[in-house]
Design an enzyme around this catalytic site. Structure first.
Site, short mmCIF file in Angstrom:
data_model
loop_
_atom_site.label_atom_id
_atom_site.label_comp_id
_atom_site.label_asym_id
_atom_site.label_seq_id
_atom_site.Cartn_x
_atom_site.Cartn_y
_atom_site.Cartn_z
N LYS A 208 -4.83 -0.02 0.02
CA LYS A 208 -5.74 -0.09 1.16
C LYS A 208 -5.94 1.27 1.81
CE LYS A 208 -3.21 -3.02 3.49
NZ LYS A 208 -2.15 -3.53 2.59
N ARG B 42 -3.72 -9.26 10.43
CA ARG B 42 -2.71 -9.72 9.48
C ARG B 42 -2.32 -11.17 9.71
NH1 ARG B 42 -0.55 -4.48 8.11
NH2 ARG B 42 0.97 -4.58 6.44
N ARG C 27 5.99 5.11 -5.06
CA ARG C 27 5.68 5.72 -3.77
C ARG C 27 6.98 6.11 -3.05
NH1 ARG C 27 1.75 2.43 0.17
NH2 ARG C 27 3.57 1.43 1.06
N ARG D 203 9.40 6.39 4.17
CA ARG D 203 9.09 5.14 4.88
C ARG D 203 10.26 4.19 4.77
NH1 ARG D 203 3.17 2.48 4.20
NH2 ARG D 203 4.40 0.71 4.90
N ARG E 182 7.88 -8.14 2.71
CA ARG E 182 6.49 -7.88 3.12
C ARG E 182 5.51 -8.68 2.28
NH1 ARG E 182 6.92 -1.85 2.34
NH2 ARG E 182 4.69 -1.73 2.64
P1 ADP Z 1 1.46 -1.96 3.99
O1 ADP Z 1 0.05 -2.38 3.95
O2 ADP Z 1 1.84 -1.05 2.86
O3 ADP Z 1 2.41 -3.10 4.15
P2 ADP Z 1 1.13 -0.94 6.74
O4 ADP Z 1 1.24 0.49 7.06
O5 ADP Z 1 -0.20 -1.58 6.87
O6 ADP Z 1 1.73 -1.07 5.27
O7 ADP Z 1 2.17 -1.78 7.65
C1 ADP Z 1 3.54 -1.47 7.72
C2 ADP Z 1 4.24 -2.40 8.72
O8 ADP Z 1 3.68 -2.18 10.04
C3 ADP Z 1 4.08 -3.89 8.48
O9 ADP Z 1 5.00 -4.37 7.54
C4 ADP Z 1 4.32 -4.45 9.90
O10 ADP Z 1 5.68 -4.46 10.24
C5 ADP Z 1 3.65 -3.40 10.79
N1 ADP Z 1 2.24 -3.76 11.04
C6 ADP Z 1 1.14 -3.02 10.67
N2 ADP Z 1 0.01 -3.63 11.03
C7 ADP Z 1 0.38 -4.80 11.64
C8 ADP Z 1 -0.33 -5.90 12.17
N3 ADP Z 1 -1.67 -5.94 12.17
N4 ADP Z 1 0.39 -6.93 12.69
C9 ADP Z 1 1.73 -6.91 12.71
N5 ADP Z 1 2.46 -5.93 12.20
C10 ADP Z 1 1.80 -4.88 11.65
#
Ligand code: ADP
Length: 189
Positions: free
Chosen positions: A13, A88, A127, A135, A146
């Site tokens: 993404k 999400r 990654r 991370r 996740r």
């Molecule tokens: P990825 O898509 O690789 O899982 P992101 O950077 O989008 O990584 O998200 C990493 C973490 O940040 C998620 O696992 C969650 O804990 C938090 N997070 C990000 N966006 C949201 C969201 N919209 N709602 C709740 N938690 C979020």
């Protein structure tokens, strides 16, 4: 262009969102990036999010909805944006619909990257190795969490947006260039 990009963790993404920001001159609003920078800055929000993210769970809806609402009011988002990592949950999608309605704007498309689970684990392994563990949530156990959270809470959003009629499905297993060409083709239709 007002877009959402969706897909499981590791689907690419962020990579595709960056390409789209250049193609359409729109900002990438990544809730994950904003939360990670809050953690680095040790803000109250960062402190609240840190452990939750390290476990692979979701930060509370109110917190991320607050972030997005603020970012959508930014000058740079006036003519468009790409939401990456948000919404999400169904509650977040409903909150977003309300925000958009208040502003009198609507989404042009919801791009969904389709990727298979085992491939994702492999990508995240790479990654994690490349970033030297930068991370905290890029390890296998947390990734499985996740993916589970994605399946339970986030995947149902595809049906939510299918009802609104703006889902564009893309094969996320192809190369970065092929995926971005597919997205461009679908958006220009
Ligand atoms: P990825 O898509 O690789 O899982 P992101 O950077 O989008 O990584 O998200 C990493 C973490 O940040 C998620 O696992 C969650 O804990 C938090 N997070 C990000 N966006 C949201 C969201 N919209 N709602 C709740 N938690 C979020």
């Amino acid at each position: 262009m007002r877009l959402i990009i969706m897909g499981p963790p590791g689907a690419g993404k962020g990579t595709q969102a960056k390409i789209l920001t250049e193609r359409y001159s729109i900002p990438q609003l990544s809730t994950g990036d904003i939360l990670r920078s809050a953690i680095m800055d040790k803000t109250p929000m960062g402190l609240q999010a840190k452990e939750i993210m390290a476990r692979g769970e979701l930060v509370p809806d109110e917190v991320v909805c607050g972030i997005v609402s603020e970012r959508l009011d930014g000058d740079d988002a006036r003519d468009g944006f790409i939401l990456d990592g948000f919404p999400r949950t169904i509650a977040q999608a409903q909150a977003l619909d309300e925000m958009l309605e208040e502003k009198g704007i609507s989404l042009d498309a919801v791009v969904v990257l389709q990727v298979d689970g085992e491939e994702l684990i492999e990508r995240i392994r790479t990654r994690a190795a490349e970033s030297g563990g930068a991370r905290a949530d890029d390890n296998e156990e947390v990734l499985r969490k996740r993916l589970q959270v994605y399946g339970e809470l986030t995947r149902p959003l595809i049906a939510y947006y299918e009802k609104q009629g703006n889902v564009k499905n893309v094969d996320g297993m192809a190369s970065i260039e092929e995926v971005s060409a597919q997205i461009a083709g679908l958006l220009e239709k």
